[in-house]
Design an enzyme around this catalytic site. Sequence first.
Site, PDB file in Angstrom:
ATOM      1  N   CYS A  50      23.354  44.882  17.850  1.00  8.47           N
ATOM      2  CA  CYS A  50      22.775  46.231  17.812  1.00  8.47           C
ATOM      3  C   CYS A  50      23.191  47.057  19.015  1.00  8.47           C
ATOM      4  CB  CYS A  50      21.263  46.132  17.767  1.00  8.47           C
ATOM      5  SG  CYS A  50      20.733  44.999  16.503  1.00  8.47           S
ATOM      6  N   TYR A  67      36.324  45.971  29.434  1.00  7.78           N
ATOM      7  CA  TYR A  67      37.556  46.450  30.095  1.00  7.78           C
ATOM      8  C   TYR A  67      38.409  47.347  29.195  1.00  7.78           C
ATOM      9  CZ  TYR A  67      36.585  42.033  32.588  1.00  7.78           C
ATOM     10  OH  TYR A  67      36.005  40.993  33.241  1.00  7.78           O
TER      11      TYR A  67
HETATM   12  N1  LLP Z   1      42.366  33.321  42.219  1.00  7.50           N
HETATM   13  C1  LLP Z   1      41.359  34.169  42.537  1.00  7.50           C
HETATM   14  C2  LLP Z   1      40.864  34.183  43.927  1.00  7.50           C
HETATM   15  C3  LLP Z   1      40.816  35.021  41.562  1.00  7.50           C
HETATM   16  O1  LLP Z   1      39.839  35.860  41.888  1.00  7.50           O
HETATM   17  C4  LLP Z   1      41.311  34.988  40.232  1.00  7.50           C
HETATM   18  C5  LLP Z   1      40.756  35.838  39.186  1.00  7.50           C
HETATM   19  C6  LLP Z   1      42.341  34.061  39.942  1.00  7.50           C
HETATM   20  C7  LLP Z   1      42.847  33.259  40.957  1.00  7.50           C
HETATM   21  C8  LLP Z   1      42.940  33.929  38.577  1.00  7.50           C
HETATM   22  O2  LLP Z   1      43.528  35.123  38.166  1.00  7.50           O
HETATM   23  P1  LLP Z   1      44.390  35.172  36.820  1.00  7.50           P
HETATM   24  O3  LLP Z   1      45.623  34.329  37.041  1.00  7.50           O
HETATM   25  O4  LLP Z   1      43.547  34.641  35.710  1.00  7.50           O
HETATM   26  O5  LLP Z   1      44.690  36.614  36.642  1.00  7.50           O
HETATM   27  N2  LLP Z   1      37.518  38.679  33.537  1.00  7.50           N
HETATM   28  C9  LLP Z   1      38.694  39.456  33.794  1.00  7.50           C
HETATM   29  C10 LLP Z   1      39.593  38.800  34.814  1.00  7.50           C
HETATM   30  C11 LLP Z   1      38.927  38.543  36.159  1.00  7.50           C
HETATM   31  C12 LLP Z   1      39.810  37.822  37.149  1.00  7.50           C
HETATM   32  C13 LLP Z   1      39.085  37.462  38.388  1.00  7.50           C
HETATM   33  N3  LLP Z   1      39.827  36.698  39.366  1.00  7.50           N
HETATM   34  C14 LLP Z   1      39.422  39.679  32.477  1.00  7.50           C
HETATM   35  O6  LLP Z   1      38.925  39.279  31.426  1.00  7.50           O
HETATM   36  O7  LLP Z   1      40.462  40.325  32.439  1.00  7.50           O
END
Ligand code: LLP
Length: 423
Positions: free
Chosen positions: A345, A317
């Site tokens: 690598c 990201y």
């Molecule tokens: N609820 C739903 C339906 C979601 O899809 C997500 C996150 C959350 C709650 C929680 O969102 P948060 O509060 O953590 O923003 N891997 C990415 C983030 C992907 C988030 C996906 N959905 C990163 O490292 O930034």
Amino acid sequence: MSAFTYDTNGDMLAEGVALRTIAQQVGTPFYCYSAAALRAGWQEFADGMRGMNASVCYALKANSNLAVIKLFGDLGAGADIVSVGEMRRALAAGIPGRKIIYSGVGKKPSELMAALQAGIGQINVESSAELETLNAVAGQLGVKADITIRVNPDIDAGTHEKITTGRKENKFGIDIDLARDAFALAGRLPNLKVVGVAMHIGSQLTTLDPYRAAIARVRELIVQLRADGHRIGRFDIGGGLGIVYADETPPSIADFLQVVRRETDGLGCELTFEPGRRLVGEAGVLVGEVILVKPGVSKTFVVVDAAMNDLIRPTLYDAWHDIVPVRQPRPNAATIRCDIVGPICESGDYLAQNRDLPALSAGDLVMIRSAGAYGAVMASSYNSRPLAPEVMVDGTRFAVVRPRPTIDEMLSSERFPPWMEKA
Ligand code: LLP
């Protein structure tokens, strides 16, 4: 205040434990979580929700270590899950099925069956096809499934393109303009009970305007749905509240809740929040050790033993994570421009690029901040590197909450096909 600060001797502490001490016992790289910081985030939600008919279902995807889930569960959290694996984790950590919400754009019939058998409290359905499948599965089991329909309010959350979810062109939820038809279908299906509406507009939001706009749209929809004869008692607002990685100024949890309170006033809905990152992100760090320093013509490469397989966010990201030496640099220490890279690598294997850091040398420890969310959970064993262990600190105590697998353990799950085995 951060749970990770230098002590008067210049050693970086996690609460009351020196990261150096953990490194000596556990080895590097490792993830370290502060229980106090986890509790503090929870408390902010609890305080802000006082007097509201609302609850928090922690989004396990951000950090699904059992100890982390249990910490929140013991404080009263429910869970937001996206797989049967996460469901099993929530249950294993003691969160009752009725406090679990099952989200996700593509749930298989076998997964829906497992969820209904475990008594999951709410399934957030994201398509008409899923409504039909769930109705069939519930029918087979002779139960009625409590559902919400996740709508896509077509709001730009202004976050990274790979983590925004609330636009029409994203795969998530049912287009808000088509939502009434989906609710009508759900109303006709005998084994479903519609209990509410859900949304989630994206992740790492640093302003409240997208929430305001999205809630206003969904609110209008709720009024229409009620006029259509549906009983809409719940409004699941999703997660998404951002944290500090660099110089962001995300809203306080109190301000966020205040906006939600105002925008939903008089609606008579029970509210659900699904925070992930905000509860765990700043409560965790990744610690690595410098393997060697390689001066180049244009910049210096600091090669550390933590890599893209441990923390993929910078590569995936373009995420910026603050990196500091675990031993506090002298005031006014000279800095050098460097890339902090792992040993993998691939050119994409970096944790930071073009950083000005005090001179580092082999054996020095570095701490990567705000790694508690989407860090360990997104790790892989690429290059046959064992998953980094996870450690929880609570005051002056610490414990390994997931050990580093041995190479033998990693190899033991694989086998040769019979025709390759020697007779
Ligand atoms: N609820 C739903 C339906 C979601 O899809 C997500 C996150 C959350 C709650 C929680 O969102 P948060 O509060 O953590 O923003 N891997 C990415 C983030 C992907 C988030 C996906 N959905 C990163 O490292 O930034």
